[in-house]
Motif scaffolding. Structure first.
Motif, mmCIF file in Angstrom:
data_model
loop_
_atom_site.group_PDB
_atom_site.id
_atom_site.type_symbol
_atom_site.label_atom_id
_atom_site.label_comp_id
_atom_site.label_asym_id
_atom_site.label_seq_id
_atom_site.Cartn_x
_atom_site.Cartn_y
_atom_site.Cartn_z
ATOM 1 N N LYS A 1 0.858 -1.190 0.000
ATOM 2 C CA LYS A 1 0.000 0.000 0.000
ATOM 3 C C LYS A 1 0.887 1.231 0.000
ATOM 4 C CE LYS A 1 -3.841 2.216 2.381
ATOM 5 N NZ LYS A 1 -4.820 2.121 3.494
ATOM 6 N N THR B 1 2.239 4.857 0.577
ATOM 7 C CA THR B 1 2.024 5.941 1.540
ATOM 8 C C THR B 1 2.379 7.289 0.919
ATOM 9 O OG1 THR B 1 4.237 5.607 2.461
ATOM 10 C CG2 THR B 1 2.414 4.443 3.532
ATOM 11 N N ALA B 2 2.710 7.270 -0.366
ATOM 12 C CA ALA B 2 2.963 8.471 -1.171
ATOM 13 C C ALA B 2 2.856 8.006 -2.617
ATOM 14 C CB ALA B 2 4.348 9.044 -0.886
ATOM 15 N N ASN B 3 2.797 8.926 -3.572
ATOM 16 C CA ASN B 3 2.777 8.526 -4.976
ATOM 17 C C ASN B 3 4.107 7.852 -5.323
ATOM 18 O OD1 ASN B 3 0.215 9.562 -5.395
ATOM 19 N ND2 ASN B 3 0.971 11.549 -6.078
ATOM 20 N N THR C 1 3.238 -1.512 3.808
ATOM 21 C CA THR C 1 3.246 -0.198 3.176
ATOM 22 C C THR C 1 4.568 0.017 2.455
ATOM 23 O OG1 THR C 1 4.082 0.890 5.164
ATOM 24 C CG2 THR C 1 1.688 0.770 4.908
ATOM 25 N N ALA D 1 7.010 3.267 0.272
ATOM 26 C CA ALA D 1 7.224 4.610 -0.260
ATOM 27 C C ALA D 1 8.646 4.669 -0.796
ATOM 28 C CB ALA D 1 7.027 5.665 0.823
ATOM 29 N N GLU E 1 -0.681 5.249 -6.858
ATOM 30 C CA GLU E 1 -1.059 6.503 -6.211
ATOM 31 C C GLU E 1 -1.095 6.327 -4.699
ATOM 32 O OE1 GLU E 1 -4.762 7.901 -7.719
ATOM 33 O OE2 GLU E 1 -4.049 8.016 -9.787
ATOM 34 N N ASP E 2 -0.897 7.431 -3.999
ATOM 35 C CA ASP E 2 -0.938 7.442 -2.544
ATOM 36 C C ASP E 2 -2.231 6.787 -2.042
ATOM 37 O OD1 ASP E 2 -0.518 7.974 0.121
ATOM 38 O OD2 ASP E 2 -0.841 10.126 -0.037
ATOM 39 N N GLY E 3 -2.089 5.819 -1.134
ATOM 40 C CA GLY E 3 -3.241 5.164 -0.543
ATOM 41 C C GLY E 3 -3.753 3.957 -1.311
ATOM 42 N N LYS E 4 -3.244 3.763 -2.517
ATOM 43 C CA LYS E 4 -3.688 2.634 -3.337
ATOM 44 C C LYS E 4 -2.760 1.431 -3.136
ATOM 45 C CE LYS E 4 -6.868 5.044 -5.562
ATOM 46 N NZ LYS E 4 -8.298 4.828 -5.393
ATOM 47 N N ILE E 5 -3.220 0.266 -3.570
ATOM 48 C CA ILE E 5 -2.409 -0.946 -3.479
ATOM 49 C C ILE E 5 -1.800 -1.239 -4.843
ATOM 50 C CG2 ILE E 5 -2.470 -3.452 -3.119
ATOM 51 C CD1 ILE E 5 -4.577 -2.965 -0.957
#
Length: 128
Positions: A18, A20-22, A39, A41, A59-63
């Motif tokens: 997942k 935590t940033a793009n 997670t 990044a 994208e941020d927040g996506k898997i």
């Protein structure tokens, strides 16, 4: 032969993470264990591991998916020669430095196809 960032090769192990940033495709990321999906990044400049390489833009927040073992194409920061041990830094790879005892610091893997600064090479993740 030219490679695309995030291109994976036979024998690579892939896992979900997942963001935590793009995270751009081909970026070297730091994986952090978490309940459910870990997670990830792009690496800070110190290149804290454990590492993986994003094989798609997330994208941020996506898997999304990252390669955690095997060969994968990555951007080079500095000239990375075939056989060099490399680490993650700022979402790219660079040649590892050694500590005073001669031990490599936080290695990502070994280059199997070198790349010049700003170009794409191939790293065998965990390949020593």
């Amino acid at each position: 032969m030219a490679y695309d960032k995030g291109e994976i090769f036979l024998g690579a192990r892939v896992q979900k993470f997942k963001a935590t940033a793009n995270v751009p495709k081909g970026a070297v990321i730091t994986i952090t264990p978490a309940a459910g999906v870990p997670t990830g990044a792009t690496c800070a400049e110190d290149g804290a591991g454990p590492f993986a390489v994003a094989i798609e833009a997330v994208e941020d927040g996506k898997i999304g998916r990252a390669a955690t073992k095997g060969e994968v194409a990555v951007d080079c920061s500095g000239n990375c020669y075939t056989g060099a041990v490399v680490t993650g830094s700022g979402g790219k790879v660079k040649a590892c430095i050694a500590d005073p005892s001669g031990n490599y610091v936080k290695p990502l893997g070994r280059m199997t196809v070198g790349g010049a600064n700003g170009t794409v090479g191939v790293v065998d993740l965990g390949g020593f």
